[in-house]
Design an enzyme around this catalytic site. Structure first.
Site, PDB file in Angstrom:
ATOM      1  N   ALA A  61     -23.183 -22.770  45.512  1.00 25.46           N
ATOM      2  CA  ALA A  61     -22.266 -23.704  44.856  1.00 25.46           C
ATOM      3  C   ALA A  61     -22.625 -25.118  45.279  1.00 25.46           C
ATOM      4  O   ALA A  61     -23.067 -25.347  46.400  1.00 25.46           O
ATOM      5  CB  ALA A  61     -20.841 -23.385  45.270  1.00 25.46           C
ATOM      6  N   GLY A 102     -23.592 -18.877  46.473  1.00 28.84           N
ATOM      7  CA  GLY A 102     -23.465 -18.602  45.048  1.00 28.84           C
ATOM      8  C   GLY A 102     -24.807 -18.316  44.400  1.00 28.84           C
ATOM      9  O   GLY A 102     -24.867 -17.625  43.389  1.00 28.84           O
ATOM     10  N   GLU A 105     -25.259 -14.716  44.879  1.00 27.83           N
ATOM     11  CA  GLU A 105     -24.253 -14.025  44.055  1.00 27.83           C
ATOM     12  C   GLU A 105     -24.671 -14.017  42.592  1.00 27.83           C
ATOM     13  O   GLU A 105     -24.489 -13.038  41.878  1.00 27.83           O
ATOM     14  CB  GLU A 105     -22.886 -14.692  44.227  1.00 27.83           C
ATOM     15  CG  GLU A 105     -22.325 -14.478  45.636  1.00 27.83           C
ATOM     16  CD  GLU A 105     -21.052 -15.266  45.872  1.00 27.83           C
ATOM     17  OE1 GLU A 105     -21.102 -16.520  45.774  1.00 27.83           O
ATOM     18  OE2 GLU A 105     -20.011 -14.652  46.148  1.00 27.83           O
ATOM     19  N   GLU A 125     -21.339 -18.710  53.447  1.00 28.80           N
ATOM     20  CA  GLU A 125     -20.023 -19.306  53.226  1.00 28.80           C
ATOM     21  C   GLU A 125     -19.144 -19.300  54.479  1.00 28.80           C
ATOM     22  O   GLU A 125     -18.379 -20.220  54.709  1.00 28.80           O
ATOM     23  CB  GLU A 125     -19.291 -18.577  52.097  1.00 28.80           C
ATOM     24  CG  GLU A 125     -19.851 -18.821  50.725  1.00 28.80           C
ATOM     25  CD  GLU A 125     -21.017 -17.901  50.377  1.00 28.80           C
ATOM     26  OE1 GLU A 125     -21.607 -17.272  51.281  1.00 28.80           O
ATOM     27  OE2 GLU A 125     -21.350 -17.830  49.181  1.00 28.80           O
TER      28      GLU A 125
HETATM   29  N1  T1G Z   1     -25.147 -27.996  47.170  1.00 26.15           N
HETATM   30  C1  T1G Z   1     -25.561 -29.282  47.026  1.00 26.15           C
HETATM   31  N2  T1G Z   1     -26.431 -29.886  47.855  1.00 26.15           N
HETATM   32  C2  T1G Z   1     -26.907 -29.156  48.858  1.00 26.15           C
HETATM   33  C3  T1G Z   1     -26.538 -27.799  49.073  1.00 26.15           C
HETATM   34  C4  T1G Z   1     -25.624 -27.222  48.162  1.00 26.15           C
HETATM   35  N3  T1G Z   1     -25.227 -25.948  48.273  1.00 26.15           N
HETATM   36  N4  T1G Z   1     -27.193 -27.357  50.172  1.00 26.15           N
HETATM   37  C5  T1G Z   1     -27.927 -28.383  50.638  1.00 26.15           C
HETATM   38  N5  T1G Z   1     -27.755 -29.464  49.853  1.00 26.15           N
HETATM   39  C6  T1G Z   1     -28.404 -30.774  49.993  1.00 26.15           C
HETATM   40  C7  T1G Z   1     -28.207 -31.365  51.369  1.00 26.15           C
HETATM   41  O1  T1G Z   1     -26.942 -32.014  51.431  1.00 26.15           O
HETATM   42  C8  T1G Z   1     -29.384 -32.329  51.433  1.00 26.15           C
HETATM   43  O2  T1G Z   1     -29.052 -33.436  50.606  1.00 26.15           O
HETATM   44  C9  T1G Z   1     -30.493 -31.576  50.686  1.00 26.15           C
HETATM   45  O3  T1G Z   1     -29.812 -30.571  49.893  1.00 26.15           O
HETATM   46  C10 T1G Z   1     -31.477 -30.898  51.595  1.00 26.15           C
HETATM   47  O4  T1G Z   1     -30.683 -30.093  52.464  1.00 26.15           O
HETATM   48  C11 T1G Z   1     -19.068 -19.448  45.399  1.00 26.15           C
HETATM   49  C12 T1G Z   1     -18.586 -21.333  47.127  1.00 26.15           C
HETATM   50  C13 T1G Z   1     -30.207 -24.861  51.278  1.00 26.15           C
HETATM   51  C14 T1G Z   1     -31.134 -23.979  53.444  1.00 26.15           C
HETATM   52  O5  T1G Z   1     -23.896 -23.229  52.444  1.00 26.15           O
HETATM   53  O6  T1G Z   1     -28.119 -24.200  54.240  1.00 26.15           O
HETATM   54  O7  T1G Z   1     -21.921 -21.003  47.395  1.00 26.15           O
HETATM   55  O8  T1G Z   1     -29.211 -35.228  52.343  1.00 26.15           O
HETATM   56  O9  T1G Z   1     -31.595 -31.127  54.569  1.00 26.15           O
HETATM   57  O10 T1G Z   1     -33.317 -27.988  55.654  1.00 26.15           O
HETATM   58  O11 T1G Z   1     -19.633 -18.119  47.217  1.00 26.15           O
HETATM   59  O12 T1G Z   1     -29.324 -27.143  52.886  1.00 26.15           O
HETATM   60  O13 T1G Z   1     -31.202 -34.709  50.909  1.00 26.15           O
HETATM   61  O14 T1G Z   1     -29.158 -35.796  49.900  1.00 26.15           O
HETATM   62  O15 T1G Z   1     -30.337 -28.918  54.603  1.00 26.15           O
HETATM   63  O16 T1G Z   1     -34.466 -27.529  53.387  1.00 26.15           O
HETATM   64  C15 T1G Z   1     -23.138 -22.028  50.133  1.00 26.15           C
HETATM   65  C16 T1G Z   1     -26.048 -24.904  52.543  1.00 26.15           C
HETATM   66  C17 T1G Z   1     -22.288 -23.009  49.411  1.00 26.15           C
HETATM   67  C18 T1G Z   1     -26.093 -23.669  51.691  1.00 26.15           C
HETATM   68  C19 T1G Z   1     -31.853 -26.213  52.577  1.00 26.15           C
HETATM   69  N6  T1G Z   1     -24.440 -22.585  50.369  1.00 26.15           N
HETATM   70  N7  T1G Z   1     -27.343 -25.513  52.559  1.00 26.15           N
HETATM   71  O17 T1G Z   1     -32.165 -26.622  53.902  1.00 26.15           O
HETATM   72  O18 T1G Z   1     -32.640 -29.098  53.532  1.00 26.15           O
HETATM   73  S1  T1G Z   1     -20.677 -22.336  49.198  1.00 26.15           S
HETATM   74  C20 T1G Z   1     -24.708 -23.151  51.540  1.00 26.15           C
HETATM   75  C21 T1G Z   1     -28.274 -25.109  53.471  1.00 26.15           C
HETATM   76  C22 T1G Z   1     -20.869 -21.178  47.961  1.00 26.15           C
HETATM   77  C23 T1G Z   1     -19.945 -19.361  46.631  1.00 26.15           C
HETATM   78  C24 T1G Z   1     -19.639 -20.420  47.627  1.00 26.15           C
HETATM   79  C25 T1G Z   1     -29.558 -25.895  53.445  1.00 26.15           C
HETATM   80  C26 T1G Z   1     -30.692 -25.207  52.662  1.00 26.15           C
HETATM   81  P1  T1G Z   1     -29.704 -34.893  50.967  1.00 26.15           P
HETATM   82  P2  T1G Z   1     -31.268 -29.826  53.914  1.00 26.15           P
HETATM   83  P3  T1G Z   1     -33.238 -27.806  54.169  1.00 26.15           P
END
Ligand code: T1G
Length: 696
Positions: A61, A102, A105, A125
């Site tokens: 997401a 997501g 998912e 999450e």
């Molecule tokens: N959405 C939007 N931007 C994201 C993002 C996301 N999910 N994840 C990372 N970014 C941005 C981050 O802010 C940064 O931005 C850039 O990407 C590079 O990130 C319904 C509700 C994916 C492993 O928790 O673990 O899905 O600073 O520096 O080291 O069940 O980011 O460059 O502008 O970390 O290569 C669940 C969280 C959401 C994933 C990449 N997903 N992200 O790591 O780069 S909740 C997460 C990470 C959800 C559903 C629920 C990591 C990465 P900027 P980075 P990286």
């Protein structure tokens, strides 16, 4: 539309294209639905491939949409997955790099999944204080079984795709070109007639599901102490096991909507964004060119210097380690080796890796060996005269463009820069002890520090896995300047009626890893004593309780002398309340006519935490820190502030600045009230009904 649609001989390819990680924002979600419907209506299309452009299949997401109307606007992710799953033509998810939250998912809603090796597969999450909210708690157990799925959901930890090759999650793990393989796989299944397999129709097989679920509950009880999400993850999976897919899905939705509103989830999301926001410096453009750092030198092989050197060799960067005497150099190298040996013993480092890292260290007694270093970090004795000698010498030997960094924790970086003819190359890099362990790095920006030096150090911090926060030049920068007020309040409260153990217990119950007195006994009470003596000279107007000085005059410096605020027994690190100290405190109150009263735990927590908030507000007003979340990151990663509260500034927002202001004014009207000069911004923000953090 953040989605591309192309066709290839009867196969439609829907490519998520929402950089940086294909977050499933509203336009991406809508684009997927349009693509699926478009393929349904095209008789030439026999199968559909779903994949991601750039560096991810999908990072889940779009967290930038959290707490905004877009997050719950149709098509929600649940709807998108239903459309994918309901497609009459087979949908194949072609996964590379990252399929998280997501994103995974969504892939679970497809009929088939193929993956390239090396992709990070996770439902993280729970790390944001929520749970998979688009069917992950129902489909993953059906895809890979109850045990493996519960481990992934409750830990949030990524698993590499090749490790899941035989798990039932993937139909193929592809060694060659993923796009080609996806088209071939699509043509193969596209030729099949009849319904295509849906993960939701699989059974969750387990010989003793109830027993394993109970085992999972017991296992997470400890980590779930301050966080509701892990147990809710188990509840949602259990609901699907007991009541079937649809009821499980509905229950998952309920749990998600409840968790996303909790202060703990707000705190975790704040920390997630805060970590990333810290590396962005308002007046330093993201595309500022950085200097190449391939050789580092560290001056001083003591506790700090050794730990600092380890950070760089851990990242594969060679380090020249300079000392003034051979035995100090030998001692430093031996300590570094001992640290690594301890890690090898824990099975966290291979013996050959230990030797590789030690081989990256070049010990020397000569400044001439620093000539080629791109970055030189000094970690010598904390005295301006010593720093002056070092930086004057560095100015002579360091190559043009070398970055000269000081690990000072209290001295003025502008004064240090002025010892050189290149103040633009001088910066503070304040590591926290133990430097090879603590994540926090305060990057202290001098008046002359150039923007490319800052950009270089912030990028390097990521490489050595530090959370870097930029601080302006002031006494104590961000963390220590605030902790000084916290300690002042702790000492005043001893004078006014509390005892060390009560104060420590109250703040540890609030969630701090360690209270101020156990912390001081650990660090050494003589360190604080030296700082206070300097304070009394520099700021005679600043009123301190002298009770800690009396403790030091008794020689009670803490664990290192076997006695401090607490008593200690040989070979036992437990802190035992000391009758001697309690009596001394009672005597002290009499001597200062302070009079002793009962102080509640609530007052203890308010005075300790709000003293941090008040000083943090002043730090923001003065521009020493550029954003409140930076201050929170300092406290979460360097001072043991409880993660589930999100840091002092977020906690103040949670309490409400209206209430913080009233409490500060109350304490300002009481004994030792002169320490409570309220930061104007607290009253100003409170009057507007706002908080420190922009989202209020
Ligand atoms: N959405 C939007 N931007 C994201 C993002 C996301 N999910 N994840 C990372 N970014 C941005 C981050 O802010 C940064 O931005 C850039 O990407 C590079 O990130 C319904 C509700 C994916 C492993 O928790 O673990 O899905 O600073 O520096 O080291 O069940 O980011 O460059 O502008 O970390 O290569 C669940 C969280 C959401 C994933 C990449 N997903 N992200 O790591 O780069 S909740 C997460 C990470 C959800 C559903 C629920 C990591 C990465 P900027 P980075 P990286």
């Amino acid at each position: 539309m953040a989605v591309d649609y192309t066709t290839h001989d009867g196969v439609a390819v829907i490519t998520l294209n929402n950089p940086p990680v294909n977050g499933l924002g509203l336009s991406t979600r809508a684009g997927i639905v349009d693509g699926i419907e478009r393929a349904q209506n095209d008789p030439a299309i026999k199968a559909i491939v779903l994949t991601g452009a750039g560096k991810a299949f999908s990072g889940g997401a779009d967290i930038t949409e959290f707490n905004t109307p877009k997050a719950t606007q149709e098509p929600t992710l649940g709807t998108v997955i239903k459309v994918v799953e309901g497609s009459a033509k087979p949908v194949i998810a072609a996964i590379h790099s990252v399929a998280m939250g997501g994103g995974l998912e969504l892939a679970l809603g497809a009929h088939y999944r193929i993956a390239a090796p090396g992709a990070q597969i996770a439902l993280p999450e729970v790390k944001l204080g929520i749970l998979p909210g688009a069917g992950g708690t129902q489909r993953l157990p059906r895809a890979i079984g109850l045990e493996a799925s519960l481990n992934m959901i409750v830990s949030g930890a990524p698993v590499l795709s090749e490790k899941l090759a035989d798990s039932g999650l993937f139909d193929e793990v592809v060694q060659g070109d993923l796009a080609e393989a996806a088209l071939a796989f699509a043509r193969k299944v596209g030729a099949k007639t009849g319904p295509h397999p849906r993960v939701r129709d699989r059974k969750i097989e387990h010989p003793n599901a109830a027993g394993f679920i109970q085992f999972a509950r017991n296992s997470v009880a400890a980590i779930a102490k301050n966080f509701p999400a892990p147990q809710k993850c188990i509840d949602a999976v259990e609901a699907g096991v007991q009541n079937g897919f649809d009821k499980g899905l509905a229950f998952e939705r309920e749990c998600f909507m409840a968790l996303v509103q909790t202060p703990e989830s707000h705190a975790l999301r704040h920390a997630f964004f805060g970590e990333r926001a810290a590396s962005k410096i308002p007046d330093v453009p993201a595309d500022t060119p950085v200097r190449e750092i391939s050789k580092v030198a560290v001056i001083g092989a003591g506790t700090m210097g050794g730990g600092i050197a380890m950070n760089f060799i851990n990242a594969g960067i060679p380090v020249t380690l300079l000392e003034t005497k051979q035995e100090a150099l030998d001692r430093g190298l031996a300590t570094i080796r001992k640290n690594y040996e301890a890690t090898v013993k824990k099975g966290k480092l291979k013996p050959e890796a230990l030797e590789q890292r030690m081989a990256l260290l070049t010990p020397t007694l000569s400044y001439d060996d620093l000539k080629q270093a791109d970055l030189i970090v000094e970690a010598v004795f904390e005295e301006l005269g010593v720093k002056e000698q070092v930086f004057k010498r560095l100015d002579e030997v360091a190559k043009p463009g070398a970055i000269l960094a000081s690990n000072t924790s209290t001295l003025d970086v502008d004064k240090i820069a002025a010892f050189t003819k290149r103040p633009q190359d001088v910066v503070g890099m304040h590591f926290f002890s133990p430097a090879n362990v603590m994540k926090l790095l305060e990057v202290v920006r001098g008046k002359a520090t150039s923007k490319d030096v800052l950009a270089t150090v912030m990028k390097l911090a990521k490489k050595i896995r530090k959370t870097a926060v930029v601080s302006g030049v002031c006494d104590g920068f961000i963390g220590n300047r605030m902790i000084e007020q916290y300690i002042r309040q702790a000492l005043f409260m001893l004078e006014e009626g509390a005892l060390p153990a009560q104060i420590d217990k109250a703040i540890e119950k609030f969630g701090f890893a360690m209270g101020p007195f156990r912390m001081s006994d650990l660090a050494g009470n003589d360190i604080g004593w030296a700082i206070r003596k300097r304070r009394y000279q520099e700021h005679p107007d600043m009123h301190y309780s002298k009770v800690a000085d009396r403790l030091c005059e008794m020689g009670r410096f803490g664990q290192k002398t076997g006695a401090g605020w607490y008593d200690y027994k040989a070979g036992d690190r437990a802190a035992y309340p000391s009758k001697v100290v309690d009596e001394m405190i009672g005597e002290f109150s009499k001597d200062t006519n302070a009079g002793r009263r009962k102080i509640s735990d609530e007052e203890i927590v308010e005075r300790l935490v709000f003293s941090l908030v008040n000083e943090g507000a002043k730090i923001l007003e003065e521009g020493i820190a550029s954003k409140a979340s930076d201050i929170d990151m300092v406290y979460l990663t360097g001072y043991g502030f409880p993660l589930h509260r999100g840091g002092p500034m977020l906690y103040a927002d949670t309490v409400g600045l209206y209430n913080v202001e009233r409490a500060i004014r109350r304490y300002a009207s009481r004994a030792n009230g002169d320490a409570w000069k309220i930061a104007p911004s607290i009253a100003e923000l409170a009057a507007k009904g706002r908080g420190f953090n922009t989202n209020g």
